[in-house]
Write an enzyme that holds these catalytic residues in place. Structure first.
Site, PDB file in Angstrom:
ATOM      1  N   GLU A 134       5.408   5.010  29.634  1.00  0.00           N
ATOM      2  CA  GLU A 134       6.484   4.958  28.634  1.00  0.00           C
ATOM      3  C   GLU A 134       7.321   3.681  28.855  1.00  0.00           C
ATOM      4  OE1 GLU A 134       9.273   8.057  29.567  1.00  0.00           O
ATOM      5  OE2 GLU A 134      10.322   7.927  27.650  1.00  0.00           O
ATOM      6  N   LYS A 162       8.947   9.379  20.126  1.00  0.00           N
ATOM      7  CA  LYS A 162       9.250  10.501  21.031  1.00  0.00           C
ATOM      8  C   LYS A 162      10.237  11.486  20.393  1.00  0.00           C
ATOM      9  CE  LYS A 162      10.741  11.235  25.841  1.00  0.00           C
ATOM     10  NZ  LYS A 162      11.210  10.531  27.054  1.00  0.00           N
ATOM     11  N   VAL A 214      10.727  11.622  36.001  1.00  0.00           N
ATOM     12  CA  VAL A 214      11.666  11.758  37.118  1.00  0.00           C
ATOM     13  C   VAL A 214      11.707  13.204  37.616  1.00  0.00           C
ATOM     14  CG1 VAL A 214      13.108   9.798  36.455  1.00  0.00           C
ATOM     15  CG2 VAL A 214      13.628  12.054  35.540  1.00  0.00           C
ATOM     16  N   CYS A 255       6.315  11.392  27.731  1.00  0.00           N
ATOM     17  CA  CYS A 255       7.084  11.910  28.867  1.00  0.00           C
ATOM     18  C   CYS A 255       7.677  13.298  28.625  1.00  0.00           C
ATOM     19  CB  CYS A 255       8.140  10.888  29.282  1.00  0.00           C
ATOM     20  SG  CYS A 255       8.659  11.155  30.996  1.00  0.00           S
TER      21      CYS A 255
HETATM   22  C1  ACM Z   1      11.479  11.067  30.550  1.00  0.00           C
HETATM   23  O1  ACM Z   1      11.303  11.660  29.489  1.00  0.00           O
HETATM   24  N1  ACM Z   1      11.371   9.762  30.633  1.00  0.00           N
HETATM   25  C2  ACM Z   1      11.804  11.798  31.776  1.00  0.00           C
END
Ligand code: ACM
Length: 265
Positions: free
Chosen positions: A38, A108, A168, A141
């Site tokens: 990402e 996203k 993370v 992510c």
């Molecule tokens: C994330 O969505 N970058 C943790």
């Protein structure tokens, strides 16, 4: 169909460095599909909107063209995350590129933490792209935290979910096993490593880029803290077989009429 997930310590604010690092790592092995992290050109931990704006580009921008040149010359497909400049604002997006150019851009949907300050949430549904190498779905992510993401892609026929990440939360690499198993799909998560400490906010990225089979088997896993690539040979036809046994099928055995979120007491 060989798939490679690529991980490195993306350098904040240095797209040129990050692009060359991606190229170096991809040159280590030939594959049909590469997945990069990402926001892999800009870095992740923005201080303010100006930085996001400065480090964003349109879905057909200069770096998209560089990736298109690569995909054409190597006859491969690749997914990578980037900050997408659009007329309404900036999205945290992933491009899917093939030998013939840009196939699609996913924005996203589930923004994480301070991303909500800087990006617009995705404004388009999840979708699957039918390509010569298979039916490919994209999520980014934190979408992993919402089982609906992978399920929606599976219901649309995805065989392989490409998952550019800057993880993370430590649960994700293990959780992806169950998205793969429950949906009968392959998953390929590419995560970055390293640490970004900027403007009083610290993010540490957990590496462990990972590939699973539709049976939840671990096919490849990168280390926690090392740059590199890991690869797996995938037979995507296995993702078309959704049955668990003679009586149960991951898709057909669902009971959607009982999945309403309205509770009657
Ligand atoms: C994330 O969505 N970058 C943790």
């Amino acid at each position: 169909m060989k798939t490679i997930v690529v991980q490195w310590d993306c350098r904040f604010g240095d797209p040129e460095f990050n692009f060359s690092r991606a190229m170096e790592l991809m040159e280590r092995e030939t594959a049909d599909i590469y997945v990069l992290p990402e926001l892999c050109l800009s870095g992740y931990n923005f201080k303010d909107k100006q930085e996001v704006d400065d480090l964003s580009e349109e879905s057909h921008g200069a770096y998209a063209h560089k990736f298109m040149d690569l995909a054409r010359s190597r006859n491969c497909f690749l997914a990578y995350g980037f900050a997408e400049k659009a007329s309404a604002g900036i999205y945290n997006s992933a491009n899917l590129i093939g030998p013939d150019g840009l196939i699609g851009t996913y924005r996203k949907i589930h923004l994480f933490n301070r991303e909500t300050l800087f990006f617009l949430p995705g404004d388009r549904p999840f979708r699957v792209y039918e390509t010569p190498v298979g039916k490919l779905g994209l999520m980014v992510c934190f979408d992993w935290f919402f089982p609906e993401s992978a399920r929606t892609l599976a219901l649309q026929g995805a065989e392989l979910i490409l998952h550019p990440s800057n993880l993370v939360l430590s649960w994700c690499p293990d959780a992806m096993r169950y998205h793969a198993l429950w949906n009968g799909v392959f998953t390929a998560t590419s995560n970055r490593i390293g640490r970004e400490d900027r403007g009083g906010h610290v993010f540490e990225y957990i590496g462990r880029s990972i590939i699973y089979s539709p049976q939840g088997e671990l096919l490849a896993e990168a280390p926690l803290e090392q740059e590199g690539i890991c690869s797996a040979e995938l037979d995507l036809s296995l993702a078309r077989e959704k049955d668990l046994n003679e009586y149960n099928d991951r898709i057909q055995s669902r009971q959607p009429e009982f999945y309403s979120d309205i509770s009657v007491t």
